[in-house]
Design an enzyme around this catalytic site. Structure first.
Site, PDB file in Angstrom:
ATOM      1  CD  GLU A 100      -1.293  17.656  12.686  1.00  0.00           C
ATOM      2  OE1 GLU A 100      -0.790  17.558  13.820  1.00  0.00           O
ATOM      3  OE2 GLU A 100      -2.419  18.124  12.473  1.00  0.00           O
ATOM      4  CB  CYS A 124      -1.428  32.376  10.747  1.00  0.00           C
ATOM      5  SG  CYS A 124      -0.877  32.691   9.063  1.00  0.00           S
ATOM      6  CD  GLU A 168       2.901  29.627   2.534  1.00  0.00           C
ATOM      7  OE1 GLU A 168       1.832  29.676   3.165  1.00  0.00           O
ATOM      8  OE2 GLU A 168       2.948  29.618   1.285  1.00  0.00           O
ATOM      9  CB  SER A 199      -3.669  26.373   0.878  1.00  0.00           C
ATOM     10  OG  SER A 199      -4.102  27.409   1.733  1.00  0.00           O
ATOM     11  CB  SER A 222      -4.625  31.819   4.045  1.00  0.00           C
ATOM     12  OG  SER A 222      -4.520  30.443   3.821  1.00  0.00           O
ATOM     13  CG  LEU A 223      -8.556  37.680   1.860  1.00  0.00           C
ATOM     14  CD1 LEU A 223      -7.351  38.433   1.334  1.00  0.00           C
ATOM     15  CD2 LEU A 223      -9.725  37.833   0.873  1.00  0.00           C
ATOM     16  CG  HIS A 224      -7.555  33.883   7.129  1.00  0.00           C
ATOM     17  ND1 HIS A 224      -8.525  32.956   6.822  1.00  0.00           N
ATOM     18  CD2 HIS A 224      -6.375  33.199   7.125  1.00  0.00           C
ATOM     19  CE1 HIS A 224      -7.951  31.773   6.644  1.00  0.00           C
ATOM     20  NE2 HIS A 224      -6.656  31.887   6.809  1.00  0.00           N
ATOM     21  CG  ASN A 298     -10.896  23.495  14.223  1.00  0.00           C
ATOM     22  OD1 ASN A 298     -11.431  23.145  15.276  1.00  0.00           O
ATOM     23  ND2 ASN A 298     -10.799  22.717  13.170  1.00  0.00           N
ATOM     24  CB  CYS A 341      -3.137  23.453  10.642  1.00  0.00           C
ATOM     25  SG  CYS A 341      -3.594  23.480   8.972  1.00  0.00           S
TER      26      CYS A 341
END
Ligand code: SAH
Length: 352
Positions: A100, A124, A168, A199, A222-224, A298, A341
């Protein structure tokens, strides 16, 4: 010389640089300018097949079809948001795999978000792309095809590309690098490297390797989470590379490229959005030339993560801003169309 191969074992013509294509065309006994013409048909005029190449002889097209694979995407479904001008495309690759890509229209132009792998193996916890693992890497041509196809279908000029779809990118390093070189090649689409963002979940050696390429592309991490324990709970990669190691690699990226860093931070209610988190994050990022991109998570149906509400997200933003950190809250574009995603591909696979 080993040329890059497509899924059917033939040389992947759209993944070749102009120099490589020129050498091969010469071997076929054709004049060099034919390579330039072919390259232009592929990368400037975005031809879907050889038939569209009107100034190339039938004989050469046949020779090319014999020697090379010409990748192309089939559009399977398009979901158009009713809330904003976001469109999500589900494409089928030549081998039947699905990927996608997302078209986003902003005031300042069009951005396309592309996938870099079929599926993902990073695991993740909040991400739908990784639930079934990785199937395969995308070829450089297949990453370009997403941009070319969307540009053709929408009739819009694509100004920016973000590699933030499924997969990734730094787990598919060589192909990503070749993709970047082709996308920004002056003989092709000639996109400015500054308009491209990659990213990563934080594969440290490859962040450093990318830094050494001295490109002008933007890096998003991508820390999060604001500490390693919390990061580990969300992102398995944190077991392999400790949070300070990742941030050091990002610092190195900045030193080599002077490009401002982006830190993505998906806000999950009660998990990483407390006052304490904001404080710890502020300390962690002090001294970085960066922007923090807050994304209310999301929700995906397979997991029980809830997004931080607007008021709380704004309060989190204010706390960081008080310490002079640049912050944006990602507009939740395409929320109504499986915007996260991997959700669209997954739903399609389930229906089958
Ligand atoms: N593998 C790369 C790029 C793909 S994901 C990476 O990890 O950066 C693009 C961004 O979307 C990442 O920051 C990822 O963590 C985030 N993301 C994935 N699923 C999400 C979800 N359900 N809600 C919010 N952000 C999500």
């Amino acid at each position: 010389m080993d040329y890059i191969q497509s899924t059917n074992g033939k040389i992947d013509i759209k993944s070749l640089t102009l120099d490589e294509l020129s050498a091969l065309v010469k071997e076929m006994g054709e004049p060099a300018f034919r390579a330039k013409q072919l390259y232009e048909w592929m990368h400037v005029k975005k031809a879907r097949n050889y038939e569209e190449m009107t100034n190339i002889s039938k004989a050469l097209k046949e020779k090319c079809a014999e020697k090379f694979d010409y990748t192309s995407l089939q559009s399977v479904t398009v979901q158009e948001s009713k809330l904003d001008d976001t469109r999500k495309f589900l494409f089928a690759l030549s081998d039947g795999n699905m990927i996608e890509s997302v078209f986003m229209k902003y005031k300042f132009g069009v951005s396309v978000c592309i996938s870099s792998q079929v599926g993902c193996r990073m695991g993740c916890k909040f991400c739908a792309s990784t639930l079934d693992g990785v199937v395969r890497n995308l070829l450089p041509s297949e990453m370009l095809d997403q941009i070319y196809a969307i540009s053709r279908i929408t009739g819009e000029k694509v100004g920016r590309v973000v590699v933030m779809g499924s997969g990734e990118p730094l787990d598919n390093y060589d192909n990503i690098l070749r993709f970047i070189r082709l996308l920004t090649d002056e003989n092709g689409l000639n996109m400015s490297q500054r308009n491209l963002t990659v990213s990563t979940c934080g594969i440290v050696p490859n962040i450093r390797k990318l830094a050494d390429e001295k490109l002008a592309i933007n890096l998003a991490l991508s820390l999060h989470a604001s500490n390693n324990d919390k990061r580990k709970a969300l992102m398995p990669i944190a077991n392999q590379y400790e949070i300070h190691e990742v941030l050091d690699a990002c610092k190195y990226y900045f030193e080599q490229t002077k490009r401002q860093l982006t830190f993505e931070y998906s806000l999950v209610a009660g998990v990483n959005d407390t006052d304490e988190d904001a404080k710890e994050l502020t300390d962690l990022l002090s001294g970085f030339n960066c922007v923090v991109n807050l994304i209310p998570v999301n929700p995906i149906k397979e997991r029980d993560f809830k997004p931080t509400d607007r008021t709380k997200a704004n309060a989190f933003k204010n706390k960081l801003e008080k310490s002079r950190i640049n912050v944006t809250i990602r507009r939740e574009m395409g929320r109504d169309i499986d915007g996260a995603c991997g959700q669209l591909r997954r739903r399609h696979l389930e229906e089958k």
